[in-house]
Design an enzyme around this catalytic site. Structure first.
Site, PDB file in Angstrom:
ATOM      1  N   HIS A   1     -53.694 -48.036  26.694  1.00 21.64           N
ATOM      2  CA  HIS A   1     -54.573 -49.074  27.242  1.00 21.64           C
ATOM      3  C   HIS A   1     -54.221 -50.433  26.639  1.00 21.64           C
ATOM      4  O   HIS A   1     -54.172 -51.460  27.337  1.00 21.64           O
ATOM      5  CB  HIS A   1     -56.033 -48.759  26.910  1.00 21.64           C
ATOM      6  CG  HIS A   1     -56.672 -47.749  27.796  1.00 21.64           C
ATOM      7  ND1 HIS A   1     -56.664 -47.827  29.172  1.00 21.64           N
ATOM      8  CD2 HIS A   1     -57.373 -46.617  27.496  1.00 21.64           C
ATOM      9  CE1 HIS A   1     -57.332 -46.795  29.679  1.00 21.64           C
ATOM     10  NE2 HIS A   1     -57.766 -46.046  28.681  1.00 21.64           N
TER      11      HIS A   1
ATOM     12  N   GLU B   1     -55.329 -44.581  23.588  1.00 19.10           N
ATOM     13  CA  GLU B   1     -55.928 -45.917  23.478  1.00 19.10           C
ATOM     14  C   GLU B   1     -54.857 -46.996  23.335  1.00 19.10           C
ATOM     15  O   GLU B   1     -55.017 -48.118  23.836  1.00 19.10           O
ATOM     16  CB  GLU B   1     -56.915 -45.965  22.305  1.00 19.10           C
ATOM     17  CG  GLU B   1     -58.078 -44.994  22.413  1.00 19.10           C
ATOM     18  CD  GLU B   1     -58.833 -45.069  23.727  1.00 19.10           C
ATOM     19  OE1 GLU B   1     -58.820 -46.137  24.374  1.00 19.10           O
ATOM     20  OE2 GLU B   1     -59.422 -44.046  24.126  1.00 19.10           O
TER      21      GLU B   1
ATOM     22  N   HIS C   1     -51.170 -51.979  28.115  1.00 20.76           N
ATOM     23  CA  HIS C   1     -51.485 -52.493  29.455  1.00 20.76           C
ATOM     24  C   HIS C   1     -52.076 -53.902  29.354  1.00 20.76           C
ATOM     25  O   HIS C   1     -51.747 -54.792  30.150  1.00 20.76           O
ATOM     26  CB  HIS C   1     -52.475 -51.534  30.121  1.00 20.76           C
ATOM     27  CG  HIS C   1     -52.604 -51.718  31.602  1.00 20.76           C
ATOM     28  ND1 HIS C   1     -53.583 -51.096  32.343  1.00 20.76           N
ATOM     29  CD2 HIS C   1     -51.890 -52.456  32.493  1.00 20.76           C
ATOM     30  CE1 HIS C   1     -53.455 -51.420  33.618  1.00 20.76           C
ATOM     31  NE2 HIS C   1     -52.443 -52.254  33.729  1.00 20.76           N
TER      32      HIS C   1
END
Length: 687
Positions: A476, A473, A479
């Site tokens: 993510h 996670e 990102h």
């Protein structure tokens, strides 16, 4: 904007603040805030579509501002629904979903707005716009087509109705799962019935019972941190069966039955795709993804299945033999699989997740993970206490560049609790955006997990699987937070093809198996000692335990999803269950009992945006494994490699073609070799 700026509604005020005002948001604020902002947005659209010669500045920039305004109102509401569902919030959330679906359809089918954006694309100076802005316009035109903007008359009205109803069904599907999960629990008072459960699991179950008002005993629920350890360690086979039946039959009976929801949703998806001129829903879904066709995805999945199956057959044969010879389980059942697998893992590698947990305390893991990314990307992360949160256990962190400039922030909500959706996810709270007034809005992420909270005087101790989930996670989150894109619609995770969005997250998981990285966070919570070599080596040896079976399980889900949205006819005589059975007969080595209704809780494709896209996990895993192979070649903690990764892939959002970006980083197109190697499926098994 005066009506908005003067409002005392915290959701409206949150449009103009850096972060949502979570300490003030109440159910009664939701609908008034939505109605006010939607009325403003509709007025804005009317004004924008009346422009004679629309340009980026006169049309696209105001549209971005409008989109951001609505996101600032609806985003916190959607987040609260996921992390602290309540009887007060649920009905207004459902009404809000309907209003947002209506707005989305209305906007997506606005012919005048579509024509205005086409004019921007047709301008002589379009080529002079930045690549980011050109991408925003191109994506907008694509999304208008997919939203039915080119439909006319009854077809347009029908498409709008389908989208609204589909949105409502998705919400219903997820809430049925949540309610069914909450509706069942197993209260155990006899110590004999918890035989086999490790001390830490018993302590958590005891605390759960106390928190639920039980005077004694242990409470086992269908939440994963409770359910999975029970299935792995409980010696009582009958109770394992009880828990298994409850878990795999969630949302299958009475008012919470999702069967009808699935059937209606599939019919609506097929009809919507047909209205748009697509052969099936999968074809419409793939327009915005890396993969070019359902046939390409099907071939990819079946090739991976073929390469994994021999090893998977060996793994299940080994498990059956072990269960019969050493556990007396001659008729290995679905509720025995986790239990027997854990026993076999312990025999082969003399290691269990429970043995590792003392080395993975929350504070050490979180700080070690931060230390890794700080070293790789030249950033620093500091906790801040002075922000409003939705729950006492949520935390807030700010991210700074190597020059001390704040570049992002994120919330971390790690613990499982009642009224919180299961699973783990990252979502955007605020996206990076260079506003028209020249001010830069910094990205803020939500990182949400469902791990065990601290028990008594002990800190929260997590399994290595949970540590890997956290890293996933956070990948993510990076990102989203490390983007350097200034245009809202292609910033961070926005505009990234769905089958590439898992690349940064799956990439991060690899570090959890590197000794140099593990030593950054694996310290015994009592002694502070690093993990002994012998224990780490056993953990590493067990890394690919039953990996082929797990690959086939993911392919089973992916192929089922793909065929459900390409070959399956929801108006025919076949059933969803029959299709799932056919997929299992083709690729699975483990066939569950007939009462297993997995599809009724498959929220990824019926409530989570992965419809005709669940294959993305494996597709992106090929990309991420190949990216990580670069670090294996150039140095696990090579900052030059990390800088190249950040510049070519992590920072670009949806502003560039992902395959081009991958090639710019890797020097070639991706191959499956690294994934097979990381999974322990070597060349001799590939042939």
């Amino acid at each position: 904007m005066n009506t908005l700026t003067c409002s005392d509604n915290p959701l409206i005020q949150g449009i103009f603040t850096e972060l949502p005002l979570f300490d003030r948001i109440r159910a009664e604020h939701v609908l008034p805030a939505l109605e006010l902002t939607l009325a403003y947005a509709r007025n804005q659209v009317a004004l924008l579509t009346d422009i004679d010669a629309p340009s980026w500045d006169s049309l696209m920039q105001p549209l971005e501002s409008m989109d951001e305004m609505l996101g600032r109102v609806w985003g916190p509401v959607s987040h609260l629904n996921a992390v602290c569902d309540s009887d007060e919030m649920r009905p207004v959330y459902q009404q809000g979903v309907a209003k947002m679906a209506e707005w989305s359809s209305e906007l997506g089918q606005n012919e005048a707005l579509y024509a205005a954006i086409r004019k921007v694309a047709d301008r002589d100076d379009f080529a002079t716009l930045s690549g980011e802005r050109q991408r925003v316009v191109e994506h907008a035109l694509r999304d208008f087509k997919l939203s039915g903007a080119e439909l006319e008359g009854d077809a347009k009205e029908r498409f709008k109705a389908i989208r609204m109803r589909s949105s409502e069904l998705s919400t219903t599907f997820e809430q049925h799962i949540l309610d069914a999960t909450r509706a069942f629990s197993l209260h155990i008072t006899d110590a004999v019935d918890v035989s086999g459960l490790p001390e830490s699991i018993l302590a958590a179950a005891s605390q759960r019972a106390a928190n639920s008002g039980k005077e004694d005993g242990w409470l086992i629920t269908l939440d994963i941190p409770s359910y999975l350890p029970f299935m792995q360690y409980a010696d009582n086979r009958n109770l394992r069966e009880t828990m298994y039946r409850a878990y795999v039959t969630r949302a299958t009976t009475g008012e919470l039955d999702n069967t009808g929801v699935i059937d209606e949703m599939l019919k609506l998806r097929k009809e919507a795709a047909s209205l748009l001129g697509f052969e099936h829903y999968a074809a419409s879904s793939l327009v915005s993804k890396m993969a070019e066709s359902a046939d390409e995805v099907s071939a990819f999945l079946r090739e991976l299945a073929a390469k994994s199956r021999p090893a998977a057959e060996h793994e299940i044969a080994e498990l059956r033999a072990f269960a019969a010879d050493e556990l007396g389980l001659n008729d290995l059942q679905a509720w025995d699989i986790p239990y027997a697998s854990e026993k076999l893992r312990l025999k082969k590698y003399a290691i269990s997740q429970e043995e590792l947990k003392p080395y993975f305390s929350e504070q050490n893991v979180v700080q070690g993970m931060f230390g890794l990314v700080e070293r790789l990307y030249g950033i620093s992360i500091r906790e801040s206490e002075s922000v409003a949160k939705w729950h006492d256990s949520a935390r807030f962190f700010e991210v700074f560049s190597n020059t001390g400039e704040k570049i992002a922030a994120f919330y971390l909500d790690p613990y499982a609790r009642a009224h919180k959706r299961g699973g783990a996810w990252m979502d955007e709270c605020v996206a990076r955006w260079l506003k028209s007034d020249g001010t830069l809005q910094l990205p803020v992420a939500y990182l949400v997990c469902n791990f065990d909270a601290p028990v008594g005087d002990k800190p929260a101790l997590w399994t290595h699987d949970e540590v890997t989930t956290l890293f996933h996670e956070f990948g993510h989150g990076l990102h989203h937070m490390l983007t350097t894109v200034n245009e809202l619609s292609v910033s961070g995770i926005r505009g990234v093809p769905w089958d590439a969005v898992e690349l940064p997250s799956q990439f991060m998981e690899n570090f959890c198996w590197e000794r140099e990285v593990v030593d950054m966070f694996a310290r015994h919570y009592q002694t502070g000692e690093t993990m002994p070599d012998a224990l780490f080596n056993k953990m590493l040896a067990a890394k690919n335990f039953q990996s082929a079976m797990m690959i086939l399980r993911q392919i089973e889900f992916s192929l089922f999803d793909l065929l459900l949205h390409s070959e399956y006819n929801p108006d025919g005589n076949d059933s969803v269950q029959n299709l799932l059975d056919k997929v299992r007969s083709e690729v699975a080595v483990l066939i569950p009992p007939a009462f297993n209704k997995f599809q009724n809780s498959f929220s990824h494709i019926f409530a989570g945006g992965y419809a005709a896209g669940y294959y993305s996990y494996k597709w992106a895993e090929v990309l991420s494994a190949d990216v990580y192979a670069t670090f294996e070649e150039e140095g696990i903690l090579n900052t030059d490699t990390a800088t190249r990764l950040r510049n070519e892939l992590l920072s670009i959002g949806g502003s560039r073609d992902i395959m081009d970006a991958f090639i710019a980083f890797r020097g070639r197109k991706p191959t499956v070799d690294a994934l097979l190697r990381h999974s322990g499926l070597h060349t001799d098994q590939e042939q």
